[in-house]
Design an enzyme around this catalytic site. Structure first.
Site, PDB file in Angstrom:
ATOM      1  N   ARG A 195       0.840  -1.211   0.000  1.00  0.00           N
ATOM      2  CA  ARG A 195       0.000   0.000   0.000  1.00  0.00           C
ATOM      3  C   ARG A 195       0.876   1.263   0.000  1.00  0.00           C
ATOM      4  NH1 ARG A 195      -2.255  -3.636  -0.390  1.00  0.00           N
ATOM      5  NH2 ARG A 195      -2.121  -2.774  -2.476  1.00  0.00           N
ATOM      6  N   GLN A 251      -9.787  10.107   7.885  1.00  0.00           N
ATOM      7  CA  GLN A 251      -9.734   8.688   8.229  1.00  0.00           C
ATOM      8  C   GLN A 251      -8.741   7.971   7.312  1.00  0.00           C
ATOM      9  OE1 GLN A 251     -14.210   8.547   7.701  1.00  0.00           O
ATOM     10  NE2 GLN A 251     -14.007   7.097   9.364  1.00  0.00           N
ATOM     11  N   ASN A 252      -8.250   8.691   6.310  1.00  0.00           N
ATOM     12  CA  ASN A 252      -7.380   8.057   5.321  1.00  0.00           C
ATOM     13  C   ASN A 252      -5.937   8.004   5.819  1.00  0.00           C
ATOM     14  OD1 ASN A 252      -9.644   7.947   3.695  1.00  0.00           O
ATOM     15  ND2 ASN A 252      -9.206   9.937   2.753  1.00  0.00           N
ATOM     16  N   HIS A 289      -6.584   7.819  11.867  1.00  0.00           N
ATOM     17  CA  HIS A 289      -6.281   6.394  11.716  1.00  0.00           C
ATOM     18  C   HIS A 289      -4.807   6.146  11.388  1.00  0.00           C
ATOM     19  CE1 HIS A 289     -10.798   5.381  10.873  1.00  0.00           C
ATOM     20  NE2 HIS A 289     -10.545   5.551  12.149  1.00  0.00           N
ATOM     21  N   CYS A 329       7.471   2.199  16.887  1.00  0.00           N
ATOM     22  CA  CYS A 329       8.274   1.156  17.530  1.00  0.00           C
ATOM     23  C   CYS A 329       7.563   0.651  18.773  1.00  0.00           C
ATOM     24  CB  CYS A 329       9.654   1.708  17.888  1.00  0.00           C
ATOM     25  SG  CYS A 329      10.660   0.507  18.783  1.00  0.00           S
ATOM     26  N   THR A 388     -17.286   9.978   3.213  1.00  0.00           N
ATOM     27  CA  THR A 388     -17.261   8.942   4.249  1.00  0.00           C
ATOM     28  C   THR A 388     -18.535   8.109   4.179  1.00  0.00           C
ATOM     29  OG1 THR A 388     -18.391  10.104   6.050  1.00  0.00           O
ATOM     30  CG2 THR A 388     -16.070  10.620   5.722  1.00  0.00           C
TER      31      THR A 388
END
Ligand SMILES: [Zn+2]
Length: 233
Positions: free
Chosen positions: A57, A89-90, A107, A115, A174
């Protein structure tokens, strides 16, 4: 005085740039079941599979470009500054490449790694499947800095404050099906904000919006931004 505006963007705005979404008709995300690649359980069971999925991605971002909707929101930020809160949200970087500088990624981001050993967050453009060491602590515990299903979205306090102060809440592209974002419209309305939906079709939450316009984000968003800028004078 300029209005305080909160904009929430979702998969629909990226889809118009060619970013595939897991809510496509077959319910799969690039051929994977969401629960096999986008949950903490999947990562514990098959970390390399999950890494390869997100590595692909991340690499695919090079093939997509921001569209007129992304660029229009950058123009709005130029005019409103901190009075615009752009929440997405992307996990792609199309808002940033479209010119936005203050994007709230609830998100997380494909171009970041987190980490699990030392909690450092670092910008990441390469692969994670080869288990590179953390640049901060040297341990090989880097995971994609994205919020998986079952995890708590980022920046929720900041978003709640912006919704409480907003004069206008606008939801763009959305589905209205994924909480907590699907509840933002009611939160904003409770505090007195006007609400506007810009979406390809009526979303699952369309009844909560005072106004809804349906069509492509690439058409609707630049037109709406022009209206706001005209009112500013
Ligand atoms: Zn570390």
């Amino acid at each position: 005085m300029s209005p305080k505006i909160v904009v929430l963007t979702g998969a629909g705005i990226s889809a118009e740039s060619g970013v595939p979404t897991f809510r496509d008709a077959d319910g799969l995300w690039e051929g994977h079941r969401v629960e096999d690649v986008a949950t903490p359980e999947a990562y514990d069971l098959q970390p390399i599979t999950v890494h390869r999925f997100y590595d692909a991605r991340r690499a695919a971002l090079a093939a997509v470009e921001p569209n007129p909707a992304h660029r229009a929101l950058a123009r709005l930020e130029d005019a409103l500054g901190d009075d615009l809160t752009l929440v997405t949200q992307n996990i792609d970087d199309l808002h940033e490449r479209g010119g936005s500088r203050r994007v709230v990624h609830m998100h997380g981001e494909l171009l970041a790694a987190w980490c699990r050993a030392c909690s450092a967050r670092v910008r990441w453009t390469g692969e994670l499947a080869d288990l590179p060491p953390c640049p901060a602590c040297g341990v090989t515990e880097l995971r994609p800095d994205v919020v998986w299903f079952g995890e708590v979205p980022y920046h929720m306090d900041r978003i709640a404050m912006a919704l409480a102060e907003a004069d206008l809440f606008v939801s763009i592209g959305t589905s209205g099906a994924v909480y907590p974002a699907a509840g933002f419209v009611q939160q904003a309305a409770r505090y007195g904000a006007r609400t506007l939906e810009l979406n390809l079709e009526p979303s699952e939450g369309t009844m909560w919006f005072r106004e809804a316009r349906h069509g492509r984000a690439g058409d609707l968003v630049p037109a709406w931004v022009d209206e706001v800028l005209a009112q500013l004078g």
